[in-house]
Write an enzyme that holds these catalytic residues in place. Structure first.
Site, short mmCIF file in Angstrom:
data_model
loop_
_atom_site.label_atom_id
_atom_site.label_comp_id
_atom_site.label_asym_id
_atom_site.label_seq_id
_atom_site.Cartn_x
_atom_site.Cartn_y
_atom_site.Cartn_z
N HIS A 31 0.89 -1.17 0.00
CA HIS A 31 0.00 0.00 0.00
C HIS A 31 0.92 1.21 0.00
CE1 HIS A 31 -2.32 -3.01 2.33
NE2 HIS A 31 -3.41 -2.43 1.87
N ASP B 221 2.35 1.98 3.33
CA ASP B 221 3.31 1.02 3.91
C ASP B 221 4.74 1.46 3.60
OD1 ASP B 221 1.08 -0.62 4.32
OD2 ASP B 221 1.46 -1.77 2.48
N GLU C 283 -10.54 -6.85 -4.75
CA GLU C 283 -10.35 -7.94 -3.77
C GLU C 283 -11.61 -8.05 -2.92
OE1 GLU C 283 -6.61 -7.87 -1.60
OE2 GLU C 283 -7.62 -8.69 0.15
N HIS D 164 -10.89 -14.14 3.25
CA HIS D 164 -12.11 -13.41 2.90
C HIS D 164 -13.18 -14.36 2.38
CE1 HIS D 164 -9.60 -9.48 2.20
NE2 HIS D 164 -9.42 -10.01 3.40
N ASP E 226 -4.46 -13.64 -2.69
CA ASP E 226 -3.88 -13.34 -1.39
C ASP E 226 -3.90 -14.65 -0.60
OD1 ASP E 226 -3.30 -10.74 -1.92
OD2 ASP E 226 -4.61 -9.88 -0.39
N ASP F 291 -10.84 -11.65 10.18
CA ASP F 291 -9.77 -11.86 9.22
C ASP F 291 -8.46 -12.07 10.00
OD1 ASP F 291 -8.84 -11.97 6.63
OD2 ASP F 291 -8.71 -9.81 6.35
N ASP G 47 -5.83 -13.61 9.02
CA ASP G 47 -4.68 -13.48 8.14
C ASP G 47 -3.50 -14.34 8.57
OD1 ASP G 47 -5.94 -11.71 6.43
OD2 ASP G 47 -5.06 -9.92 7.30
N ASP H 3 -0.66 -12.44 2.12
CA ASP H 3 -1.32 -11.41 2.93
C ASP H 3 -1.56 -12.03 4.30
OD1 ASP H 3 -2.65 -9.28 3.91
OD2 ASP H 3 -4.25 -9.26 2.42
C1 XLS Z 1 -7.65 -6.64 4.14
C2 XLS Z 1 -7.11 -6.86 2.81
C3 XLS Z 1 -5.95 -5.98 2.42
C4 XLS Z 1 -5.75 -6.03 0.95
C5 XLS Z 1 -4.96 -4.90 0.40
O1 XLS Z 1 -8.41 -7.41 4.67
O2 XLS Z 1 -6.78 -8.21 2.68
O3 XLS Z 1 -4.80 -6.32 3.13
O4 XLS Z 1 -5.17 -7.22 0.55
O5 XLS Z 1 -5.50 -3.67 0.71
NI NI Z 2 -5.76 -9.10 1.09
NI NI Z 3 -7.59 -9.71 4.47
#
Ligand code: XLS
Ligand code: NI
Ligand code: NI
Length: 438
Positions: free
Chosen positions: A100, A103, A231, A270, A295, A306, A308, A338
């Site tokens: 991003h 970032d 996304e 997601h 991702d 999420d 992740d 991700d």
């Molecule tokens: C958040 C998203 C984010 C996207 C990029 O849940 O996964 O990280 O991948 O903005």
């Molecule tokens: Ni993502």
């Molecule tokens: Ni995410």
């Protein structure tokens, strides 16, 4: 230049029997699979935000991981993060990164200042790219963290916010193109709602589509011929995210005539938040011609958010890579981790354990996916399951040349359906187990 991860040597492939702590057991970047080196087939990417920035803070406590890399001054830290990212890519044999705007460079007091920071850091990234050959998979604008975006960006009720977001997105396109990105991602961020009592849904979606059209037009005007991705995500941060899942996004893209320009960036966690399997979302994307990028992470099925996590579930990795193979592999997309280490996995070494785990899982997944096809029993079963359609009548119906009265006459003559065959789910699941673990 001194190393930021001095404990870590370049990670080597040592094969499945290796007991080394830091080694690939399955991911062998140079091994040729499906006519390409594994590294070229997988196109693994580092996620800049989780890897270089996230420190493990949650709503119950501050971060646990020290990602200051010896400095706390904003711009100096931004440079250090670049160094850390390139050192990690080298040591892990990862060729790509995703970012991003916020970032890679700190946000200033004004958009102009933020843009200046981006210009400066991206110069440095370009220099590091030239030295190393490492590439940018995709870039995206963070239009959700700053408080100005509390009501959304492209869907904000306040025109000034929309305008600001447009300015930020324009700059992000400039920077992404400068870094050679082949993808521009649009994850919804705060594009959604908390309550319909204060929300004009149709108005907001029209505006979001307009913003995306402007982004496409601008990128094309700069000669960009890479991908644009949405996304999908069903919830979090808003109660209802507009880009709910692949099917919802495809309908949105078609309604607003964005379907020729956009593909999907499918995230595993997601998918499960939307009540789908990861494979389901990939299949929807593929069957509709929207498969783009991934991702790669995983959620916790007992939690509703999420998380992740780094992907280690071999079934999911195998069935994901099966869809990737069936889609013809990645073109501009790839596998972006991700994913973040757990809050208690706070040492920098844990980043390497995590990436190794994810990369090994996907290497195993790729091999398993190839084995599913080579084995043939599952695909043969599916082909046989639909074989009644192979004759003249099936072909005629599928060509749109049959009518209801015609079929009604056939049904009346039939009286009732005489035969049906079993779906044999358990038999197929057992074959999958055999393929995965033998
Ligand atoms: C958040 C998203 C984010 C996207 C990029 O849940 O996964 O990280 O991948 O903005
Ligand atoms: Ni993502
Ligand atoms: Ni995410």
């Amino acid at each position: 230049m001194s190393e930021l991860f001095p404990n870590i040597k370049k990670i080597k492939y040592e094969g499945p029997k290796s007991k080394s702590k830091m080694a690939f057991r399955y991911y062998n970047p140079d091994e040729v699979v499906l006519g390409k080196k594994m590294s070229e087939y997988m196109k693994f990417a580092i996620s800049y935000w989780h890897t270089l920035s996230a420190s493990g803070a949650d709503m119950f406590g501050v971060g646990t991981a020290d990602k200051t890399f010896g400095t706390t001054e904003d711009m100096q830290l931004a440079y250090k993060k670049v160094d850390a990212c390139f050192e990690m890519m080298d040591k892990l044999s990862i060729d790509y990164f995703c970012f991003h705007d916020r970032d890679i460079a700190p946000e200033g007091d004004t958009l102009e200042e933020s843009n200046k920071n981006l210009d400066e850091i991206s110069d440095y990234i370009v220099k590091k790219q030239k030295e190393s050959g490492k590439k940018c998979l995709w870039g995206t604008a963070n239009c959700f963290s700053n408080p100005r975006y509390m009501h959304g960006a492209g869907t904000a009720p306040n025109l000034d916010v929309f305008v600001f977001a447009a300015g930020q997105i324009k700059k992000n396109i400039d920077i992404s193109l400068k870094l050679g990105a082949r993808g521009l991602v649009f994850w919804g961020g705060r594009e959604g709602y908390e309550t319909l009592l204060n929300t004009e849904m149709g108005f907001e979606l029209d505006n979001l589509a307009m913003l995306l059209h402007m982004a496409v037009d601008y990128a094309h005007s700069k000669g960009y011929d890479g991908d644009f991705y949405i996304e999908p995500k069903p919830k979090e941060p808003t109660k209802h995210q507009y880009d709910f899942d692949c099917a919802t996004v495809i309908a949105f893209l078609k309604k607003y005539e964005l379907d020729k320009d956009f593909k999907l960036n499918v995230e595993a966690n997601h998918a499960t938040l939307a009540g789908h399997t990861f494979q389901h979302e990939l299949r929807v994307a593929r069957e509709n011609g929207f498969f783009g990028s991934i991702d790669a992470n995983q959620g916790d099925m007992l939690l509703g958010w999420d998380t992740d996590q780094f992907p280690t579930n071999l079934y999911d990795a195998a069935l994901c890579m099966y869809e990737v193979i069936k889609a013809g592999g990645f073109v501009n997309g790839g596998l972006n981790f991700d994913a973040k280490t757990r809050r208690s996995s706070f040492e920098l070494d844990d980043l390497f354990y995590a990436y190794i785990a994810g990369m090994d899982a996907f290497a195993q997944g790729l091999k398993a996916a190839i084995a599913i096809t080579d084995d043939g029993r599952i695909e043969d079963f599916v082909a046989e399951r639909y074989s009644s359609w192979n004759g003249e009548l099936g072909t005629k119906i599928r060509a749109g040349k049959a009518s209801l009265p015609e079929l009604s006459a056939l049904a009346l003559a039939m009286g009732d359906v005489e035969t049906n065959i079993s779906g044999r789910q358990e038999y197929l699941e057992n074959i999958l187990n055999q393929i995965l673990f033998s």
